[in-house]
Scaffold this motif. Sequence first.
Motif, PDB file in Angstrom:
ATOM      1  N   THR A 156      45.651  28.143  41.226  1.00 17.52           N
ATOM      2  CA  THR A 156      45.691  28.989  42.424  1.00 17.52           C
ATOM      3  C   THR A 156      46.038  28.195  43.665  1.00 17.52           C
ATOM      4  OG1 THR A 156      43.313  28.670  42.801  1.00 17.52           O
ATOM      5  CG2 THR A 156      43.979  30.560  41.458  1.00 17.52           C
ATOM      6  N   TRP A 176      46.778  34.923  40.244  1.00 15.02           N
ATOM      7  CA  TRP A 176      47.021  35.801  39.106  1.00 15.02           C
ATOM      8  C   TRP A 176      46.146  35.433  37.917  1.00 15.02           C
ATOM      9  CZ3 TRP A 176      50.388  39.933  39.414  1.00 15.02           C
ATOM     10  CH2 TRP A 176      51.167  39.979  40.559  1.00 15.02           C
ATOM     11  N   PRO A 200      41.303  39.323  37.539  1.00 17.94           N
ATOM     12  CA  PRO A 200      42.535  39.761  38.213  1.00 17.94           C
ATOM     13  C   PRO A 200      42.292  40.484  39.537  1.00 17.94           C
ATOM     14  CG  PRO A 200      42.005  41.285  36.464  1.00 17.94           C
ATOM     15  CD  PRO A 200      40.967  40.188  36.393  1.00 17.94           C
ATOM     16  N   PHE A 212      43.688  39.198  42.290  1.00 20.99           N
ATOM     17  CA  PHE A 212      44.927  38.909  43.019  1.00 20.99           C
ATOM     18  C   PHE A 212      44.649  38.578  44.485  1.00 20.99           C
ATOM     19  CE2 PHE A 212      45.780  42.318  39.838  1.00 20.99           C
ATOM     20  CZ  PHE A 212      46.342  41.506  38.890  1.00 20.99           C
TER      21      PHE A 212
END
Length: 219
Positions: A54, A88, A92, A94
């Motif tokens: 990430t 991702w 999840p 996001f």
Amino acid sequence: MRWFLTVLGVVFGVTVFLFLDYALPSKQTVRITNTYNRLTEIGSNAIFYASPDTGTVQNAQGQRDVRFIDTVRPNGKPYVYRNEDTGWIWPPYFKYDSSNLHAQATDLKSTAASPEWVSVTSYGWRVSWLSIYPNAISIKPVAGPDVQPFNWPAIIILLVLGLLLFLIWRMWNQFHERSIEPAIRSADEAWDRLDAQSDEARDRARGRLSRWWNRVRRR
């Protein structure tokens, strides 16, 4: 065998419960007291932190610069959140706006003399002795400490999961009725025929043996 299946079912059920309890979003009404960055030791508890994919930066000593949000619940007990992007990667959510969320949390800091209450949506657990913190997803101001916003996201996810499980159960039942049960009946019928043929062959063998023995005795 039955006790083994029972134990297996209990273990599976507990695992699913813990998984959902960790991954599903929860809402807490709190008062923000502080926001800061801290070099945090990441070791055996790494599974409870964001993945390096990430964009998190970790030094050679296994330390990561993590944003934290200190809060106090309406009952006066402290509750600490981490604030990391999820990207991702699982789960999840996001989330890519940890910087914006940090700025928002800093702007909403308040004191006990002049409290400003917020609802923090997060996922994860707070386990002090393992240095595990829930990850904050969003922050919304609320009117007071008694306001508990309804957790619509978790309810919707559970309803979707329940619908999927129901569809899987229906598909399994149909597969069982159309494929497994006829196969079982066919196997049973084949076994019955084989058993009947075995009995018939045994009876013929006994008859032949009996006739041979009678001829022997007449001699």
